[in-house]
Motif scaffolding. Sequence first.
Motif, PDB file in Angstrom:
ATOM      1  N   GLY A  13       7.465   5.763   0.681  1.00  0.00           N
ATOM      2  CA  GLY A  13       7.570   4.331   0.393  1.00  0.00           C
ATOM      3  C   GLY A  13       7.079   3.409   1.482  1.00  0.00           C
ATOM      4  O   GLY A  13       7.281   2.195   1.408  1.00  0.00           O
ATOM      5  N   LEU A  14       6.410   3.946   2.507  1.00  0.00           N
ATOM      6  CA  LEU A  14       5.928   3.064   3.576  1.00  0.00           C
ATOM      7  C   LEU A  14       4.720   2.244   3.147  1.00  0.00           C
ATOM      8  O   LEU A  14       4.508   1.139   3.637  1.00  0.00           O
ATOM      9  CB  LEU A  14       5.555   3.886   4.813  1.00  0.00           C
ATOM     10  N   TYR A  15       3.926   2.818   2.259  1.00  0.00           N
ATOM     11  CA  TYR A  15       2.670   2.170   1.898  1.00  0.00           C
ATOM     12  C   TYR A  15       2.652   1.839   0.406  1.00  0.00           C
ATOM     13  O   TYR A  15       3.235   2.549  -0.414  1.00  0.00           O
ATOM     14  CB  TYR A  15       1.484   3.066   2.236  1.00  0.00           C
ATOM     15  N   GLY A  16       1.949   0.758   0.070  1.00  0.00           N
ATOM     16  CA  GLY A  16       1.802   0.370  -1.323  1.00  0.00           C
ATOM     17  C   GLY A  16       0.697   1.164  -1.990  1.00  0.00           C
ATOM     18  O   GLY A  16       0.046   2.009  -1.347  1.00  0.00           O
ATOM     19  N   PRO A  17       0.454   0.884  -3.265  1.00  0.00           N
ATOM     20  CA  PRO A  17      -0.589   1.621  -3.993  1.00  0.00           C
ATOM     21  C   PRO A  17      -1.973   1.446  -3.376  1.00  0.00           C
ATOM     22  O   PRO A  17      -2.842   2.308  -3.536  1.00  0.00           O
ATOM     23  CB  PRO A  17      -0.556   1.000  -5.396  1.00  0.00           C
ATOM     24  N   ASP A  18      -2.190   0.348  -2.653  1.00  0.00           N
ATOM     25  CA  ASP A  18      -3.489   0.127  -2.015  1.00  0.00           C
ATOM     26  C   ASP A  18      -3.601   0.842  -0.673  1.00  0.00           C
ATOM     27  O   ASP A  18      -4.617   0.742   0.008  1.00  0.00           O
ATOM     28  CB  ASP A  18      -3.743  -1.378  -1.828  1.00  0.00           C
ATOM     29  N   GLY A  19      -2.556   1.568  -0.290  1.00  0.00           N
ATOM     30  CA  GLY A  19      -2.605   2.309   0.965  1.00  0.00           C
ATOM     31  C   GLY A  19      -2.220   1.486   2.176  1.00  0.00           C
ATOM     32  O   GLY A  19      -2.148   2.003   3.287  1.00  0.00           O
ATOM     33  N   ARG A  20      -1.971   0.209   1.988  1.00  0.00           N
ATOM     34  CA  ARG A  20      -1.579  -0.638   3.128  1.00  0.00           C
ATOM     35  C   ARG A  20      -0.064  -0.599   3.301  1.00  0.00           C
ATOM     36  O   ARG A  20       0.674  -0.397   2.334  1.00  0.00           O
ATOM     37  CB  ARG A  20      -1.999  -2.088   2.884  1.00  0.00           C
ATOM     38  N   PRO A  21       0.410  -0.837   4.533  1.00  0.00           N
ATOM     39  CA  PRO A  21       1.862  -0.877   4.730  1.00  0.00           C
ATOM     40  C   PRO A  21       2.510  -1.917   3.821  1.00  0.00           C
ATOM     41  O   PRO A  21       1.971  -3.009   3.631  1.00  0.00           O
ATOM     42  CB  PRO A  21       2.004  -1.297   6.198  1.00  0.00           C
ATOM     43  N   GLN A  22       3.659  -1.561   3.271  1.00  0.00           N
ATOM     44  CA  GLN A  22       4.393  -2.514   2.434  1.00  0.00           C
ATOM     45  C   GLN A  22       5.779  -2.692   3.042  1.00  0.00           C
ATOM     46  O   GLN A  22       6.569  -1.769   3.088  1.00  0.00           O
ATOM     47  CB  GLN A  22       4.491  -1.992   1.001  1.00  0.00           C
ATOM     48  N   PHE A  23       6.037  -3.897   3.539  1.00  0.00           N
ATOM     49  CA  PHE A  23       7.291  -4.148   4.244  1.00  0.00           C
ATOM     50  C   PHE A  23       8.327  -4.850   3.365  1.00  0.00           C
ATOM     51  O   PHE A  23       9.515  -4.667   3.541  1.00  0.00           O
ATOM     52  CB  PHE A  23       7.027  -4.988   5.494  1.00  0.00           C
ATOM     53  N   PHE A  24       7.854  -5.682   2.444  1.00  0.00           N
ATOM     54  CA  PHE A  24       8.778  -6.487   1.651  1.00  0.00           C
ATOM     55  C   PHE A  24       8.949  -5.882   0.257  1.00  0.00           C
ATOM     56  O   PHE A  24       8.034  -5.239  -0.266  1.00  0.00           O
ATOM     57  CB  PHE A  24       8.260  -7.923   1.540  1.00  0.00           C
ATOM     58  N   SER A  25      10.117  -6.119  -0.332  1.00  0.00           N
ATOM     59  CA  SER A  25      10.357  -5.570  -1.671  1.00  0.00           C
ATOM     60  C   SER A  25       9.392  -6.177  -2.682  1.00  0.00           C
ATOM     61  O   SER A  25       8.981  -5.527  -3.634  1.00  0.00           O
ATOM     62  CB  SER A  25      11.807  -5.809  -2.105  1.00  0.00           C
ATOM     63  N   ASP A  26       9.046  -7.438  -2.459  1.00  0.00           N
ATOM     64  CA  ASP A  26       8.026  -8.065  -3.298  1.00  0.00           C
ATOM     65  C   ASP A  26       6.692  -7.998  -2.554  1.00  0.00           C
ATOM     66  O   ASP A  26       6.520  -8.654  -1.518  1.00  0.00           O
ATOM     67  CB  ASP A  26       8.401  -9.528  -3.562  1.00  0.00           C
ATOM     68  N   PRO A  27       5.748  -7.198  -3.039  1.00  0.00           N
ATOM     69  CA  PRO A  27       4.491  -7.009  -2.294  1.00  0.00           C
ATOM     70  C   PRO A  27       3.713  -8.312  -2.078  1.00  0.00           C
ATOM     71  O   PRO A  27       2.880  -8.385  -1.174  1.00  0.00           O
ATOM     72  CB  PRO A  27       3.702  -6.024  -3.150  1.00  0.00           C
TER      73      PRO A  27
END
Lengths: 100, 394
Positions: A13-27
């Motif tokens: 769960g560190l990264y979003g579907p685009d492969g970038r880090p995702q920190f917030f619950s709302d991308p």
Amino acid sequence: MNANREPEDTPAGLYGPDGRPQFFSDPAMDRFVPVVLNLASEIWLQHEAIANLKALLAKHGILTGDALDQIARESATDETREATLREFLVRVLGPLREMA
Amino acid sequence: MALQLQHSMRPQHSPDDIARGRFVSGLRSFILNDLAQDMRHAYDTRAARSFEKLEGRTPQSSAEAHKAMRPDPAFKVYSACRVHAQSMVWDSVIPVVVRNSDQMDRAVDETNAMQQVALDPNLIVPRNVEGLDVHLMPGGYAKRDISQVAAGAIYDQGLAVFSMGLMGENLDDIGLSMSAYIRAAFPDFKPRDILDVGCTIGHNTLPWKMAYPEAAVHAVDVAAPGLIYGATRAKLQKADIHFHQMNAESLGFESGSFDVVFSSMFLHELSAKTRAAFFKEANRLLRPGGLLLNMELPPNSQMGAFEGFYLDWDCYYNNEPFYKGFRDQDPRALCRAGGFDDADYLQFVVPSIGIYGAEAVEEAARAPLSVDQETTGRLAEGVQWFGFGAWKVA
């Protein structure tokens, strides 16, 4: 950040579907933070540019409020400024784009 | 503070370049000092306590501190800002390098820098160098689409913005601090041949020539752009350094060729396999009585959970996939596996010579500093560098 660059022990769960880090619950928030920082950068650039210009004008004794106001009024129909604005928006708001 | 490099390879900056560099440097300083302080506070007052409620104990490792921090708003804000600030570093310098590309190519020719570089056209650049935007740097160390030296220039200029003035006026503080420490701690040690492995642009190689002017100094890396740029930069700084394109796994020098094998901020960019091979190569290349010295991030085993997590952040969010794997290893065991004896191991913490001054470095050589401090290895106010390695038995 693509898969082959992820460390071996990456928690899920560190990264979003685009492969970038995702920190917030709302991308969307992850895209807004860069916009805020980009804006801050642009504001600072303007701050420095104005400070440099004012220093130059003052150095030559030609800094008057009226002269600056007149130049601003003349710029109202300046197409170059419109194009520059477009570049500005793309640069600052780019992180909002999904296809960027 | 955005650093204005003092060497002659520095490009011409426009007023906007100067303002942008100053802003990004200032932004990073705000993130790495102010927001980092908030994150520490959040860990102590919220994240560690929440973890304890669930697990019945406080986080015991870097990974557990990471797990504890991930839901916390301070972590999210710090991380999102830091990731984008890193991209802004490169965005602030790449256009500058593109504009100054012709001038840099001319400098390569005018200095005859290529005479100082031995490139290996048959060398296979490792995938983690060729195919990785390390530190989120577009194109990485081997980027070749702008010019033969652009990747080196981008790294140099980017580091100048990135370092916030904390890595020396020519980004040489690590080399200056390390070599000054060795001179102070071992005054009878007189190396004749020095090798810097994974030198990038040779910014931390040059200080060894300054510390030991009689020594022949060699520097190697796998990426050609940095070597060519570094050779030009060294020429312009009137330093006689020999650059070679080689892989640390298999260095093309005869056994027993060097008295010092040095690396800085290098091991954490290697796979475990390459790292292990490098230690064996270092042992092979050293003469009896020679020294292997690595300036690196301090190991997790010698730091608290939060301090470890703080440094390991780069592994997950700054495109440095081997970073935590290296920090989880025991530096003494790495040396041992390379053929060095435990009794000949050394490690130390040296204050940045640019920040604290030469006397503080000499004092550290007399009275060792503790590794487990928030300033050790952390690029922020008060940075201190960690060094480890081993002597080869005489």
